[in-house]
Enzyme design. Sequence first.
Site, PDB file in Angstrom:
ATOM      1  CG  ASP A 198      17.020  36.334 -15.603  1.00 46.67           C
ATOM      2  OD1 ASP A 198      16.938  35.841 -16.735  1.00 46.67           O
ATOM      3  OD2 ASP A 198      16.117  37.004 -15.074  1.00 46.67           O
ATOM      4  CB  CYS A 209      -0.883   0.045   1.256  1.00 50.78           C
ATOM      5  SG  CYS A 209      -2.015  -1.326   1.458  1.00 50.78           S
TER       6      CYS A 209
END
Length: 505
Positions: free
Chosen positions: A464, A34
């Site tokens: 940037d 599970c």
Amino acid sequence: MEMDFERCYRAVDSRDQRFDGWFYTGVTSTGIYCRPSCPAITPKRKNVRFFPSAAAAQGAGLRACRRCRPDAAPGSPQWDIRADVVGRAMRLIADGVIDRDGVPGLASRLGYTERHLHRMLSAEMGAGPLALARAQRAQTARILIETTDLGMAEIAFAAGFGSVRQFNDTLREVYASAPSDLRTARGRQQAAVGAGTIALRLAYRPPLHARALLDFLTVRALPGVEEVRDGTYHRGLRLPHGTGEVALTPADGHVAATLRLTDLRDLAPAVARCRRLLDLDADPAAIDGTLAADPALAPAVAAEPGIRVPRAVDGFEMAVRAVVGQQISVTAAQKTLTRLLAAHDPVDHEVDEADGDRTPGQPHDQRGDGGRGGAAGARGLRGFLSADELLRVPDSGFGMPVGRRETLRGLARAVTDGTVDLAPGVDREEAVQRLLALPGIGPWTANYLAMRAFGDPDILLSTDLAVRRGAAALGLPDNQQTLDGYADRWRPWRSYATIRLWRAA
């Protein structure tokens, strides 16, 4: 891979969804495995075993739980971000490399012998490459059984099985049900309408800031390739066996995906690429926890939890976008790329001159069509052009300086001759070095690709302009060297900090 029993058991005992996909819980008394969060189990310690993969649990003779569907859990973020051989192998297996090229093809891409690769995967994942691919085929087959009306023989070969017998035996072993029983159990669920159309749910670990993803993708959407309408992202796909289209709609706990494929063998690669695009295998709790420890970022993290890094479905496409976007605005790059696509296929693409240039990070307008004034044409959305197709575009189709045009052609030649590999399982450091060796590609371009195409979680684009503007807006250093030093506290999640700085700009 060593599993810490106490830590895993505490996660299971508390039904902690954050660990779904990190490991799997096997209960020897029932023969079932599970998710950690499964509400159906309260296992005794003596009956519990933990596994690093669904394939390892299946190899131990356990079948998948019918309630929690552990095979459909989000992928482990550990394998998604790791840059070592095992992490690279897992990404290539998810992309269907074994189904197409076999274990020899996977080993060749990674630069190891089959024997050594098997040894590494078995040590880390509890299963070898064939078992891992087999688990993926079983999940693909179940999706096709439950969402289409295809015949079982068609499903068997579409999922990658070598024979119908192998398909039947595998599904009986993994799900303790015959394929026909899985279809019967579908009950009243409506099968997808149309040949090659599949509807499924892509699970993720919450939270997911869907608006940030859609904002980012909308601003950069290319007509004829992608669009955002009414909260759904649509795009064309270029896949190993054909083409396709996908519609992705973020919802509570999952992303609804509708795939239209020309060849159903491309289902697993298409799903893997959609998950990569939306960064669905990320662990937002770990990422946000690290970034929120910085007082400067804490308010942004609290206001917008679950920010992801929008990534790529096609490495070459992202490389072209990065080169075209050098030193120009997002909107200018979008227009240049649209012209390039139109030069290759003028019927499918059109240039929209209505919007003026937008600075990087500026929000898109709020129209439902993403600001482009209309849906895709009658021919539908198509994947980005390939390296071979770019090399056939005439000089007049590029609409950019000569140097940048030749950089794109040099990149395309490097991809076609194998000098540069942009696949999901590439060695990131080697790929960056090979990119930097190409004329016209510098550190910003290579690092942008490392972040978006290769999935490196720890890239800060400090050169940037928009990143530095965002840093200044948050009261952070906006000098490149100072910002680089400051950002060490964000490791190993600087890529996610980069996205937040772009939003702050």
